[in-house]
Write an enzyme that holds these catalytic residues in place. Structure first.
Site, PDB file in Angstrom:
ATOM      1  N   TYR A 141     -35.769 -80.301 -10.424  1.00 56.50           N
ATOM      2  CA  TYR A 141     -35.121 -79.326 -11.149  1.00 56.50           C
ATOM      3  C   TYR A 141     -34.616 -79.356 -12.875  1.00 56.50           C
ATOM      4  O   TYR A 141     -34.852 -78.619 -13.784  1.00 56.50           O
ATOM      5  CB  TYR A 141     -33.556 -79.035 -10.136  1.00 56.50           C
ATOM      6  N   LYS A 191     -40.422 -88.318   0.573  1.00 52.63           N
ATOM      7  CA  LYS A 191     -41.832 -88.194   1.033  1.00 52.63           C
ATOM      8  C   LYS A 191     -42.494 -89.622  -0.081  1.00 52.63           C
ATOM      9  O   LYS A 191     -43.074 -90.100  -0.609  1.00 52.63           O
ATOM     10  CB  LYS A 191     -42.236 -86.869   0.001  1.00 52.63           C
ATOM     11  N   ASP A 223     -42.223 -83.548   5.505  1.00 57.97           N
ATOM     12  CA  ASP A 223     -42.861 -82.581   5.847  1.00 57.97           C
ATOM     13  C   ASP A 223     -42.121 -82.993   7.079  1.00 57.97           C
ATOM     14  O   ASP A 223     -42.169 -81.729   8.544  1.00 57.97           O
ATOM     15  CB  ASP A 223     -44.653 -82.780   5.772  1.00 57.97           C
ATOM     16  N   ASP A 247     -33.334 -77.582  -0.912  1.00 55.16           N
ATOM     17  CA  ASP A 247     -33.432 -76.135  -1.352  1.00 55.16           C
ATOM     18  C   ASP A 247     -34.572 -76.004  -0.192  1.00 55.16           C
ATOM     19  O   ASP A 247     -33.648 -74.666   0.077  1.00 55.16           O
ATOM     20  CB  ASP A 247     -34.124 -75.815  -2.925  1.00 55.16           C
ATOM     21  N   ASP A 251     -33.431 -73.468   3.695  1.00 58.38           N
ATOM     22  CA  ASP A 251     -33.656 -72.227   4.034  1.00 58.38           C
ATOM     23  C   ASP A 251     -33.804 -71.818   4.923  1.00 58.38           C
ATOM     24  O   ASP A 251     -34.024 -71.268   6.241  1.00 58.38           O
ATOM     25  CB  ASP A 251     -34.682 -71.525   3.002  1.00 58.38           C
TER      26      ASP A 251
END
Ligand code: IPM
Ligand code: MG
Length: 356
Positions: A141, A191, A223, A247, A251
């Site tokens: 970001y 990751k 993942d 982020d 959700d």
């Protein structure tokens, strides 16, 4: 207790959900004999329209002079094609960075009453109670280089995922401390099979874990975590992860609860905290009395708990929300066969009536 709160309603449904949260705050003030002074400030699209920038300096200094910040939502189609740096979202990122809020807490708890609202089976959801600790002022970001430029006659877009060890260490500490107040289990998500920045993340989190032998630490690839959140969400207690992964996963976690309209958040780490719902400005339903204010009202409860140490007041708000849902009231996003659907204002009123 006397406190000053900077209130940033923002755009879209932001104003409507904030209005209900402030009514709740007013009721708590009366019931418990506190005095809360609220000062409204501009950010996002509302600020762009009035001042030409998404985060006026005045807003940041107002925030710094207050004891906490309550924010609705920023963004909307009107400003979607603004140039980089002049999007409403820049206001939010500027607030997070400007206030040093590197730790974003996003709890996702299943309400018994909403078990059948989620798209997942009730048996998978029963007992789910997790906390995502999202790094909020670093990673892709904010990383540089960034931008869109030319390579020969081709346009190229660049962003950079970058973390200093110190940034990883301080968010890991927040997560381990949070796990100690909960069920002593921490899952760090990265990751590391592909990204060097994740390899450093994993190493630093493991180093920090030496100081928390009582907390069980697991590492998970992002993942796999996305899959596990749907397959078996009960396995999670605290999840710690980077800005971007947090982020996305938050959700996903929100949908376990039935609606993103239910998820509150607290952004901490600086001198003052900022509290905001996880959802966006939902321009399609703005101004129609359709928005669910529960995430914002819960964010207010988090403010009372984390910034002001008023845990009883926070609990009374959370309990009032549970009661209203148990009684069967639903906002449009929580629609359920045979249950009355009420608007933003009415669900707010029902919650306020149940405060004591
Ligand atoms: C969130 C939002 C923001 C983010 C947007 C609005 C910039 O999606 O708080 O999760 O990406 O952090
Ligand atoms: Mg988001």
């Amino acid at each position: 207790m006397h406190k000053q709160i900077t209130v940033i309603p923002g755009d879209g449904i932001g104003k409507e959900v904030i209005e209900q949260a402030l009514l709740v705050l007013g009721r708590i003030e009366k019931l418990r004999g506190h005095s809360f002074k609220t000062v409204e400030a501009l950010a996002g699209g509302a600020a762009l329209d009035k001042t030409g920038v998404p985060l006026p300096g005045e807003t940041l200094s107002l925030c710094r002079q207050s004891d906490a910040v309550l924010l609705g939502a920023l963004g909307g189609p009107k400003w979607e094609n603004n140039p980089p740096g002049l999007k409403p979202e820049n206001g939010l990122l500027g607030l997070r960075a400007g206030l040093g809020l590197f730790a974003n807490l996003r709890p996702a708890r299943i309400f018994r009453a909403l078990m059948n609202v989620s798209t997942l089976k009730a048996e998978v959801l029963l007992g789910v109670d997790l906390l995502i600790v999202r790094e909020l002022t670093g990673g892709i970001y904010f990383g540089k280089p960034r931008g869109i430029s030319k390579e020969g006659d081709e346009d190229i877009g660049v962003n950079t995922e970058i973390y200093k060890a110190s940034e990883i260490r301080r968010i890991a500490v927040v997560a381990f401390e949070a796990a100690r107040k909960r069920r002593f289990k921490l899952t760090s998500v990265d990751k590391a099979n592909v990204l060097e920045v994740s390899q450093l993340w994993r190493r630093i989190v493991s180093e920090v874990s030496a100081s928390y032998p009582d907390v069980e630490l697991h590492h998970l690839y992002v993942d796999n975590c996305a899959m596990q959140l749907i397959a078996n969400p009960r396995q999670f207690d605290v999840i710690v992860t980077s800005n971007l992964f947090g982020d996305i996963l938050s959700d996903e976690a929100a949908m376990l609860t039935g609606s993103i309209g239910m998820l509150p958040s607290a952004s901490l780490g600086g001198a003052i905290g900022m509290y905001e719902p996880v959802h966006g400005s939902a321009p399609d339903i703005a101004g129609k009395d359709l928005a669910n204010p529960i995430a914002t009202i819960s964010s207010l409860a988090m403010m009372l708990r984390y910034s002001f140490g008023l845990s009883q007041e926070a609990e009374t708000i959370e309990q009032a929300i549970v009661s209203v849902l148990d009684e069967g009231y639903r906002t449009a996003d929580l629609k359920e066969e045979g249950k009355p659907v009420v608007g933003t204002r009415q669900i707010g009123e029902l919650i306020i009536e149940r405060l004591h």
